[in-house]
Design a protein around this motif. Structure first.
Motif, PDB file in Angstrom:
ATOM      1  N   LEU A  52       0.856  -1.188   0.000  1.00 36.05           N
ATOM      2  CA  LEU A  52       0.000   0.000   0.000  1.00 36.05           C
ATOM      3  C   LEU A  52       0.891   1.236   0.000  1.00 36.05           C
ATOM      4  CD1 LEU A  52      -2.757  -0.811   2.648  1.00 36.05           C
ATOM      5  CD2 LEU A  52      -3.135  -0.446   0.207  1.00 36.05           C
ATOM      6  N   ILE A  70      -1.780   5.606   2.334  1.00 35.63           N
ATOM      7  CA  ILE A  70      -3.028   4.852   2.440  1.00 35.63           C
ATOM      8  C   ILE A  70      -3.059   4.117   3.781  1.00 35.63           C
ATOM      9  CG2 ILE A  70      -4.439   2.991   1.436  1.00 35.63           C
ATOM     10  CD1 ILE A  70      -4.387   5.366  -0.408  1.00 35.63           C
ATOM     11  N   LEU A  71      -4.164   4.300   4.487  1.00 36.36           N
ATOM     12  CA  LEU A  71      -4.340   3.646   5.784  1.00 36.36           C
ATOM     13  C   LEU A  71      -4.252   2.125   5.617  1.00 36.36           C
ATOM     14  CD1 LEU A  71      -5.329   4.053   8.799  1.00 36.36           C
ATOM     15  CD2 LEU A  71      -7.627   3.627   7.913  1.00 36.36           C
ATOM     16  N   ASN A  78      -2.818  -2.290  -7.731  1.00 32.50           N
ATOM     17  CA  ASN A  78      -3.751  -1.229  -8.123  1.00 32.50           C
ATOM     18  C   ASN A  78      -3.015   0.085  -7.913  1.00 32.50           C
ATOM     19  OD1 ASN A  78      -5.621   0.772  -8.349  1.00 32.50           O
ATOM     20  ND2 ASN A  78      -7.174  -0.203  -7.073  1.00 32.50           N
ATOM     21  N   VAL A 102      -3.688   2.987  -7.932  1.00 26.07           N
ATOM     22  CA  VAL A 102      -4.374   4.039  -7.177  1.00 26.07           C
ATOM     23  C   VAL A 102      -3.963   4.000  -5.701  1.00 26.07           C
ATOM     24  CG1 VAL A 102      -6.634   4.919  -6.437  1.00 26.07           C
ATOM     25  CG2 VAL A 102      -6.353   4.021  -8.747  1.00 26.07           C
ATOM     26  N   ILE A 103      -3.739   2.796  -5.189  1.00 25.60           N
ATOM     27  CA  ILE A 103      -3.457   2.676  -3.757  1.00 25.60           C
ATOM     28  C   ILE A 103      -2.154   1.941  -3.442  1.00 25.60           C
ATOM     29  CG2 ILE A 103      -5.814   2.830  -2.825  1.00 25.60           C
ATOM     30  CD1 ILE A 103      -5.896  -0.284  -2.965  1.00 25.60           C
ATOM     31  N   GLY A 109     -10.451   6.321  -7.800  1.00 26.10           N
ATOM     32  CA  GLY A 109     -10.313   5.888  -6.410  1.00 26.10           C
ATOM     33  C   GLY A 109     -10.316   4.381  -6.270  1.00 26.10           C
ATOM     34  N   ALA A 110     -10.378   3.930  -5.003  1.00 27.81           N
ATOM     35  CA  ALA A 110     -10.349   2.504  -4.703  1.00 27.81           C
ATOM     36  C   ALA A 110     -11.073   2.271  -3.388  1.00 27.81           C
ATOM     37  CB  ALA A 110      -8.912   2.013  -4.601  1.00 27.81           C
ATOM     38  N   THR A 153     -10.968   0.192   0.038  1.00 29.64           N
ATOM     39  CA  THR A 153      -9.995  -0.553   0.835  1.00 29.64           C
ATOM     40  C   THR A 153     -10.655  -1.086   2.109  1.00 29.64           C
ATOM     41  OG1 THR A 153      -9.261   1.407   2.045  1.00 29.64           O
ATOM     42  CG2 THR A 153      -8.140   0.935  -0.020  1.00 29.64           C
ATOM     43  N   GLN A 190     -11.057   5.423  -0.897  1.00 29.65           N
ATOM     44  CA  GLN A 190      -9.788   6.149  -0.802  1.00 29.65           C
ATOM     45  C   GLN A 190      -9.386   6.690  -2.164  1.00 29.65           C
ATOM     46  OE1 GLN A 190      -8.247   6.729   2.132  1.00 29.65           O
ATOM     47  NE2 GLN A 190      -9.925   5.582   3.093  1.00 29.65           N
TER      48      GLN A 190
END
Lengths: 81, 222
Positions: free
Chosen positions: A10, A14-15, A69, A71-72, B99-100, B102, B147
């Motif tokens: 991640l 990102i958390l 991914n 994005v994250i 976005g995504a 999670t 997110q």
């Protein structure tokens, strides 16, 4: 035969609730060394022979399109000896 | 008016989604993930569940299903698409939505009745609602935390592309309490809670979810 490893993590911003849960579990078991834990994924890909630059480019592409991914997540591709 | 409902291996809510489409007044058309034909549908619903077992990431493998290639193409041409829960995840993985989704911030799988506010009633899936209408529909997910980067969030806010927000305490850690968003054209909508489980009061917390399915009919008749 060679092994290509793709590590997917991640992105730092990102958390990561799973990593946080592991970090919280460690001290309960007496492991007090960790200030933080991030959890990721590791893909081990086997190929015949030594990887060519073209094959590594293909793996990079697969990591970008499917294994991560963007994005994250970030990924790193490396060949394991 | 034909609305396709896609079944992937591991989809759970396709029957409820099809039933909601019918109660909404349209014809429900079953689509299989391996189909290379959209069967002349006018719109598509991607229902909830655990497509492909959520392997790799939720929605990551479904994105490459044969039927999704046709959905992506049609969505880019303006066909209305609604993704609910896992369907929302598939739309994000397909890059039809930014976005995504999670892991929920507290790691728990949620299953509860959730109050949300419709904050954009201009889409083909939300036009039956009043702007700012508050509704209660089920929320059930393990990975529902929306997110994205700051730039994307500012864009979504600035362009009015957030279609629904959670009311009250943030249930899953989603940025800006986002429960649903739409694409730039407004034809593709992703929603984390489940309107198809709230189409009558006998089986759901309300009948307010039906609005999503009457909206698509309004949009087509116009």
């Amino acid at each position: 035969m060679a092994k290509i490893v793709v590590d997917v993590m991640l992105k730092p911003e990102i958390l990561d609730p799973q990593g946080n849960a592991v970090a919280a579990a460690l001290p309960r078991l007496g492991f007090t060394f960790a200030t933080s834990v991030r959890q990721g994924k590791r893909f081990e890909i086997e190929i015949d022979g030594e990887p060519t630059p073209a094959q590594l480019t293909e793996v990079e592409k697969a990591a970008e399109v499917l294994l991560s991914n963007p994005v994250i997540e970030n990924y790193v591709v490396r060949v394991e000896k | 008016m034909r609305v396709g409902v896609i079944t992937f291996p591991g989809t759970l809510d396709d029957r409820d989604a099809a039933r909601a489409v019918v109660v909404g007044g349209a014809e429900a058309v079953s689509l299989w993930h391996g189909d290379a034909d959209l069967k002349s549908v006018d719109a598509v619903v991607l229902p909830g569940g655990f497509s492909y077992g959520d392997y790799l990431r939720c929605g990551a493998i479904s994105r490459f299903a044969p039927v999704m290639q046709l959905v992506i193409e049609a969505a880019n041409k303006g066909m209305p698409v609604l993704g609910i829960c896992n369907g929302f995840q598939v739309l994000c993985e397909s890059h039809l939505l930014p976005g995504a989704l999670t892991r929920n911030a507290d790691l728990h799988f949620l299953c509860r009745d959730q109050e949300i506010e419709i904050v954009n009633n201009q889409t083909p899936w939300t036009n039956s609602f009043k702007q700012g209408q508050q509704i209660v529909i089920p929320l059930k997910n393990g990975e529902g935390s929306f997110q994205c980067d700051d730039q994307t969030l500012a864009m979504l806010e600035g362009e009015g592309r957030i279609i629904a927000r959670y009311i009250g305490e943030n249930p899953n850690g989603s940025r800006n309490l986002i429960a649903g968003i739409t694409n730039a054209k407004g034809n593709v909508v992703g929603l984390m809670p489940h309107p198809e489980h709230a189409i009558n009061e006998l089986t759901g917390p309300s009948a307010q979810g039906l609005g999503f399915f009457t909206s698509i009919l309004n949009a087509m008749v116009k």
